[in-house]
Design an enzyme around this catalytic site. Structure first.
Site, short mmCIF file in Angstrom:
data_model
loop_
_atom_site.label_atom_id
_atom_site.label_comp_id
_atom_site.label_asym_id
_atom_site.label_seq_id
_atom_site.Cartn_x
_atom_site.Cartn_y
_atom_site.Cartn_z
N ASP A 109 2.67 10.30 -25.04
CA ASP A 109 2.63 9.22 -24.06
C ASP A 109 3.90 8.39 -24.10
O ASP A 109 4.51 8.21 -25.16
CB ASP A 109 1.41 8.33 -24.37
CG ASP A 109 0.92 7.54 -23.19
OD1 ASP A 109 1.31 7.85 -22.05
OD2 ASP A 109 0.13 6.60 -23.40
N HIS A 110 4.29 7.88 -22.95
CA HIS A 110 5.43 6.98 -22.79
C HIS A 110 6.68 7.45 -23.54
O HIS A 110 7.31 6.69 -24.25
CB HIS A 110 5.07 5.55 -23.19
CG HIS A 110 4.20 4.89 -22.17
ND1 HIS A 110 4.70 4.32 -21.03
CD2 HIS A 110 2.86 4.74 -22.11
CE1 HIS A 110 3.71 3.86 -20.31
NE2 HIS A 110 2.58 4.11 -20.93
N ASP A 135 8.67 8.36 -19.26
CA ASP A 135 8.66 7.01 -18.69
C ASP A 135 10.09 6.59 -18.37
O ASP A 135 10.82 6.15 -19.25
CB ASP A 135 8.01 6.05 -19.66
CG ASP A 135 7.86 4.65 -19.10
OD1 ASP A 135 8.42 4.36 -18.01
OD2 ASP A 135 7.19 3.82 -19.74
N GLU A 167 5.96 7.44 -14.44
CA GLU A 167 5.63 6.05 -14.12
C GLU A 167 6.54 5.53 -13.02
O GLU A 167 7.74 5.75 -13.03
CB GLU A 167 5.75 5.16 -15.36
CG GLU A 167 5.29 3.74 -15.10
CD GLU A 167 5.12 2.92 -16.36
OE1 GLU A 167 5.14 1.69 -16.26
OE2 GLU A 167 4.96 3.51 -17.45
#
Length: 182
Positions: free
Chosen positions: A81-82, A103, A133
């Site tokens: 994630d991210h 991201d 994102e």
């Protein structure tokens, strides 16, 4: 069973239910999430944000999560994630992660599109999915995700522009889109 985002999010959309994403950094956290998913017979997305890799290496995380994901009867997406660094995402995919998030929300729109499109091609070639994102989330003390300075007096500047979302997803090939809505 190991799955990617499309394996769990497309049925969720059709069935009108949500799939939780849980970032974990310990065996105890992982077992709690996976035991609940198995008990509820619910698909789940499990992983860690790149910034958490200071506590647990990518290799340690892969060796912790992947065997458990493959053992379960329910679909489990193993997700980085991210991620802010393409080399970290590539390494995660090489280790067997089934999903990554790049991201680039702090980048200019065209740079964001270009970087995500390149990583989407890389992930898709490996049977993995990618989340991206558009927009940015304001944190405490006027920071945007990623530690950038922001103007907390006008948070709408950082919201996702709905008119860009279709163009963004079409051009990047992202399988999922994280948005900022306030």
């Amino acid at each position: 069973m190991l799955a990617n985002l499309n394996d769990v999010l497309l049925p969720a959309k059709q069935g009108k239910y949500a799939v939780g994403l849980f970032n974990v950094i310990s065996p105890e956290m992982m077992h709690g999430v996976l035991d609940a998913a198995e008990e509820l017979e619910a698909p789940v997305i499990i992983g860690a944000a790149e910034r958490m890799l200071r506590f647990l290496s990518l290799e340690e995380l892969a060796s912790l999560l992947l065997p458990e994901a493959e053992r379960l009867r329910v679909p489990v997406v193993v997700h980085l994630d991210h991620g802010a660094h393409e080399e970290t995402l590539r390494r995660a995919l090489e280790l067997g992660f089934s999903s990554v998030m790049l991201d680039c929300s702090a980048c200019a729109y065209e740079e964001n599109v270009a970087r995500v499109a390149e990583m989407a091609d890389y992930a898709h070639a490996r049977g993995a999915s990618i989340e991206a994102e558009l927009g940015a989330v304001l944190g405490e003390a006027g920071e945007i995700e990623g530690g950038l300075e922001a103007d907390p007096n006008d948070p709408t500047r950082y919201y996702t522009d709905p008119s860009q979302a279709l163009d963004y997803v079409t051009r990047t090939g992202a399988d999922a889109l994280a948005v900022s809505v306030g």
